[in-house]
Every structure is written in structure tokens, then in C-alpha cells.
Design a protein around this motif. Structure first.
Motif, PDB file in Angstrom:
ATOM      1  N   GLY A 130       0.801  -1.222   0.000  1.00  0.00           N
ATOM      2  CA  GLY A 130       0.000   0.000   0.000  1.00  0.00           C
ATOM      3  C   GLY A 130       0.831   1.267   0.000  1.00  0.00           C
ATOM      4  N   HIS A 131       0.142   2.372  -0.182  1.00  0.00           N
ATOM      5  CA  HIS A 131       0.761   3.702  -0.130  1.00  0.00           C
ATOM      6  C   HIS A 131       0.767   4.224   1.300  1.00  0.00           C
ATOM      7  CE1 HIS A 131       1.838   7.772  -0.903  1.00  0.00           C
ATOM      8  NE2 HIS A 131       0.622   8.267  -0.923  1.00  0.00           N
ATOM      9  N   GLU A 186      12.440   0.833  -4.319  1.00  0.00           N
ATOM     10  CA  GLU A 186      12.243   0.349  -2.960  1.00  0.00           C
ATOM     11  C   GLU A 186      11.116  -0.677  -2.847  1.00  0.00           C
ATOM     12  OE1 GLU A 186      11.782   3.789  -0.498  1.00  0.00           O
ATOM     13  OE2 GLU A 186      13.729   4.634  -1.086  1.00  0.00           O
ATOM     14  N   SER A 187      10.671  -1.222  -3.965  1.00  0.00           N
ATOM     15  CA  SER A 187       9.624  -2.239  -3.944  1.00  0.00           C
ATOM     16  C   SER A 187      10.165  -3.552  -3.391  1.00  0.00           C
ATOM     17  CB  SER A 187       9.075  -2.447  -5.356  1.00  0.00           C
ATOM     18  OG  SER A 187       8.351  -1.311  -5.768  1.00  0.00           O
ATOM     19  N   PRO A 188       9.273  -4.464  -2.967  1.00  0.00           N
ATOM     20  CA  PRO A 188       9.736  -5.769  -2.471  1.00  0.00           C
ATOM     21  C   PRO A 188      10.609  -6.477  -3.505  1.00  0.00           C
ATOM     22  CG  PRO A 188       7.417  -5.451  -1.957  1.00  0.00           C
ATOM     23  CD  PRO A 188       7.814  -4.308  -2.847  1.00  0.00           C
ATOM     24  N   PRO A 189      11.593  -7.237  -3.065  1.00  0.00           N
ATOM     25  CA  PRO A 189      12.508  -7.906  -4.000  1.00  0.00           C
ATOM     26  C   PRO A 189      11.812  -8.752  -5.054  1.00  0.00           C
ATOM     27  CG  PRO A 189      13.364  -8.045  -1.764  1.00  0.00           C
ATOM     28  CD  PRO A 189      12.001  -7.447  -1.660  1.00  0.00           C
ATOM     29  N   VAL A 190      10.666  -9.332  -4.709  1.00  0.00           N
ATOM     30  CA  VAL A 190       9.979 -10.197  -5.675  1.00  0.00           C
ATOM     31  C   VAL A 190       9.597  -9.435  -6.942  1.00  0.00           C
ATOM     32  CG1 VAL A 190       7.662  -9.821  -4.691  1.00  0.00           C
ATOM     33  CG2 VAL A 190       8.164 -11.937  -5.945  1.00  0.00           C
ATOM     34  N   ILE A 191       9.339  -8.137  -6.823  1.00  0.00           N
ATOM     35  CA  ILE A 191       8.986  -7.333  -7.994  1.00  0.00           C
ATOM     36  C   ILE A 191      10.127  -7.331  -8.999  1.00  0.00           C
ATOM     37  CG2 ILE A 191       8.671  -4.935  -8.763  1.00  0.00           C
ATOM     38  CD1 ILE A 191       6.085  -6.236  -7.841  1.00  0.00           C
ATOM     39  N   HIS A 192      11.340  -7.191  -8.523  1.00  0.00           N
ATOM     40  CA  HIS A 192      12.504  -7.167  -9.407  1.00  0.00           C
ATOM     41  C   HIS A 192      12.778  -8.556  -9.981  1.00  0.00           C
ATOM     42  CE1 HIS A 192      13.178  -3.067  -8.029  1.00  0.00           C
ATOM     43  NE2 HIS A 192      12.976  -3.517  -6.806  1.00  0.00           N
ATOM     44  N   PRO A 211      13.936   5.709  -9.010  1.00  0.00           N
ATOM     45  CA  PRO A 211      14.620   5.902  -7.721  1.00  0.00           C
ATOM     46  C   PRO A 211      13.661   6.387  -6.638  1.00  0.00           C
ATOM     47  CG  PRO A 211      15.883   6.881  -9.518  1.00  0.00           C
ATOM     48  CD  PRO A 211      14.548   6.507 -10.086  1.00  0.00           C
ATOM     49  N   GLY A 212      13.831   5.829  -5.443  1.00  0.00           N
ATOM     50  CA  GLY A 212      13.053   6.271  -4.291  1.00  0.00           C
ATOM     51  C   GLY A 212      11.606   5.845  -4.284  1.00  0.00           C
ATOM     52  N   ALA A 213      11.169   5.102  -5.294  1.00  0.00           N
ATOM     53  CA  ALA A 213       9.764   4.724  -5.407  1.00  0.00           C
ATOM     54  C   ALA A 213       9.533   3.319  -4.874  1.00  0.00           C
ATOM     55  CB  ALA A 213       9.307   4.801  -6.866  1.00  0.00           C
ATOM     56  N   ALA A 214       8.304   3.079  -4.413  1.00  0.00           N
ATOM     57  CA  ALA A 214       7.879   1.749  -3.999  1.00  0.00           C
ATOM     58  C   ALA A 214       6.721   1.320  -4.896  1.00  0.00           C
ATOM     59  CB  ALA A 214       7.503   1.746  -2.522  1.00  0.00           C
ATOM     60  N   HIS A 215       5.908   0.387  -4.416  1.00  0.00           N
ATOM     61  CA  HIS A 215       4.926  -0.243  -5.289  1.00  0.00           C
ATOM     62  C   HIS A 215       3.890   0.730  -5.854  1.00  0.00           C
ATOM     63  CE1 HIS A 215       2.530  -3.431  -7.016  1.00  0.00           C
ATOM     64  NE2 HIS A 215       1.475  -3.083  -6.306  1.00  0.00           N
ATOM     65  N   MET A 216       3.522   1.741  -5.103  1.00  0.00           N
ATOM     66  CA  MET A 216       2.467   2.661  -5.552  1.00  0.00           C
ATOM     67  C   MET A 216       3.036   3.838  -6.331  1.00  0.00           C
ATOM     68  SD  MET A 216      -0.280   1.182  -4.874  1.00  0.00           S
ATOM     69  CE  MET A 216      -1.402   2.517  -5.299  1.00  0.00           C
ATOM     70  N   LEU A 217       4.058   3.611  -7.138  1.00  0.00           N
ATOM     71  CA  LEU A 217       4.717   4.701  -7.851  1.00  0.00           C
ATOM     72  C   LEU A 217       3.835   5.468  -8.831  1.00  0.00           C
ATOM     73  CD1 LEU A 217       7.304   3.060 -10.333  1.00  0.00           C
ATOM     74  CD2 LEU A 217       5.564   1.796  -9.146  1.00  0.00           C
ATOM     75  N   PRO A 218       2.756   4.913  -9.417  1.00  0.00           N
ATOM     76  CA  PRO A 218       1.897   5.783 -10.229  1.00  0.00           C
ATOM     77  C   PRO A 218       1.294   6.934  -9.426  1.00  0.00           C
ATOM     78  CG  PRO A 218       1.458   3.496 -10.753  1.00  0.00           C
ATOM     79  CD  PRO A 218       2.324   3.500  -9.523  1.00  0.00           C
ATOM     80  N   LEU A 219       1.083   6.703  -8.116  1.00  0.00           N
ATOM     81  CA  LEU A 219       0.557   7.764  -7.253  1.00  0.00           C
ATOM     82  C   LEU A 219       1.658   8.656  -6.711  1.00  0.00           C
ATOM     83  CD1 LEU A 219      -2.221   6.151  -5.005  1.00  0.00           C
ATOM     84  CD2 LEU A 219      -2.505   8.000  -6.655  1.00  0.00           C
ATOM     85  N   THR A 220       2.779   8.051  -6.332  1.00  0.00           N
ATOM     86  CA  THR A 220       3.822   8.816  -5.646  1.00  0.00           C
ATOM     87  C   THR A 220       4.814   9.474  -6.588  1.00  0.00           C
ATOM     88  OG1 THR A 220       5.213   6.835  -5.420  1.00  0.00           O
ATOM     89  CG2 THR A 220       3.659   7.301  -3.634  1.00  0.00           C
TER      90      THR A 220
END
Length: 236
Positions: A130-131, A186-192, A211-220
Motif C-alpha cells: 500500500g501507499h 524500494e519495492s519488495p525484491p519479488v517485484i525485481h 529511484p526512491g519509489a515503492a509499489h504505488m509509484l503511479p501515485l507517488t
């Protein structure tokens, strides 16, 4: 999943009319009706795929995030002629990278749901994907998360065990449109791991990490994501 088509608004604005963007609310999300399948209805992922595919009248640019990216990929494997370009942002096709920590998370979520604790299941899910954490959300949004978390579990067969056969031999290889895989640093390793597994089989593929983004990067990080989508549109 657990969002709405509205969160594509900032990205659409930054694409400045380059494409006509249609963003659907999944069943049980946004302004769509609740998900109330009958005994003869398909599973949730299949239903979403059929809804999305119904919008395709000619080759177009498919852009998906998270579960939406797995739907876009499923369409592209089934009908590669319908795709002009394919942009996959953090596709959560866990079956492409078996043995990840996601299996334990899904088991814990399923146990909480089976024992009537959707709040705990939502809390576990949002802590990873989540965000904002569950407890930081206003009560109406917490209720929304409790209502929608069973839909996450309903996608388990496709996402974790490839029940839709997306990864079948020769399937990814027939996609000749330009594909871009976008991940958050910064997403969970499984994403990569998923991105690497898919990229190894796609004929025309690029990878990008924000850089600096996690799973909700379309929002952030809409500026960076829109810029990368534009790059893939240029390739198409």
C-alpha cells in the motif's frame, strides 16, 4: 486493485493528450458495482480480463499497474495483434518468481479472512503493497479496504499459480510489441525478480527502475512514470 481508475489522472495530465486514456474501475472498486459472482461466473482475474479486453477495438497501448499489469500481460499473450505497446508497472505475477516471501504473506492473509478478520488481512496487505498503512487511513477508507481485501485473495490462483497459463511455453515470446517493465527502487525484491523473469522471455523489452519509489509509484511518482510511458509510446 484496492484503488480506482482515478489515480491515473496525474499521469494522464502529464501525457498531455498524447493518447486517449481509458482507465476502468475494477469490479468492487471505485464506481463499479460490487463483485457478486454466480456459480457459473468466471474467477475474478478472468472477469477483469474480459472487461478490459472488451474495450479493445483496434491495436492500442496497454498500460497496467500491479494486478492490472498482469491483466494487460494476459491480454497481450492471448491476442498479441491487439497490442501496439505494453507498459507493465510492477506486475504482481508471483508465479514468475516462485519461492518468494509473498507465499507466506498470502497464507497469513487467507487465514485472517477465513477466521473473519478482514481488518488484519488488509493491514498485512497494505504494509507491503500500500501507499499508506491501514491504521493511518480514515475509517471510511478502512471499511473500503476490508470490503475489497477478499478480492485480493480471489486472484491468488492466477497470480501465484498461473491459473490463467500466462507463462505457458511460447506465450510471452509471441509479443512483438515494445514492452517496458517499470519497477520502484524500494519495492519488495519479488517485484525485481518478476521483472527479470519476464524480461528474459520477451522479444522487445526494456526495464526501468524509478529511484526512491515503492509499489504505488503511479501515485507517488507520476512525473517519472508518465515520462517512462512516453518513452515506450515513442518506441511503438
Amino acid at each position: 486493485m484496492m484503488g480506482s481508475g482515478g489515480y491515473w489522472g496525474p499521469i494522464a495530465a502529464r501525457l498531455e493528450g498524447r493518447i486517449d486514456l481509458t482507465a476502468i474501475d475494477l469490479p468492487g472498486h471505485g464506481r463499479s458495482d460490487p463483485w457478486t459472482p454466480g456459480p457459473e461466473d468466471p474467477d475474478y482475474h478472468t472477469a477483469v480480463t474480459r472487461i478490459a479486453a472488451a474495450f479493445i477495438q483496434r491495436p492500442l497501448d496497454l498500460i497496467g499497474h500491479s494486478m492490472g499489469a498482469t491483466v494487460a500481460l494476459r491480454i497481450a499473450v492471448a491476442a498479441p495483434e491487439a497490442v501496439r505497446s505494453l507498459t507493465l508497472i510492477e506486475p504482481v505475477l508471483f508465479a514468475a518468481a516462485p519461492g518468494s516471501a509473498q507465499a507466506d504473506l498470502d497464507t497469513r492473509m487467507a487465514r485472517h479472512l477465513a477466521e473473519g478478520r478482514p481488518d488484519e488481512a488488509a493491514r498485512i496487505f497494505l504494509d507491503v503493497w500500500g501507499h499508506q498503512p491501514y491504521d493511518a487511513l480514515p475509517p471510511p477508507f478502512q471499511q473500503q479496504m476490508r470490503d475489497q481485501i477478499p478480492l485480493v485473495a480471489a486472484s491468488d490462483e492466477v497470480l501465484n499459480r498461473d491459473g490463467a497459463n500466462i507463462l505457458r511455453a511460447g506465450g510471452l515470446e509471441v509479443i512483438d510489441a515494445p514492452v517496458l517493465l517499470i519497477s520502484g527502487e524500494e519495492s519488495p525484491p519479488v517485484i525485481h525478480d518478476i521483472a527479470a523473469a519476464l524480461a528474459a522471455r520477451l522479444p522487445d523489452v526494456g526495464r526501468a527502475t524509478v529511484p526512491g519509489a515503492a509499489h504505488m509509484l503511479p501515485l507517488t511518482h507520476p512525473e517519472a512514470v508518465a515520462g517512462l510511458i512516453a518513452v515506450n509510446l515513442d518506441r511503438a
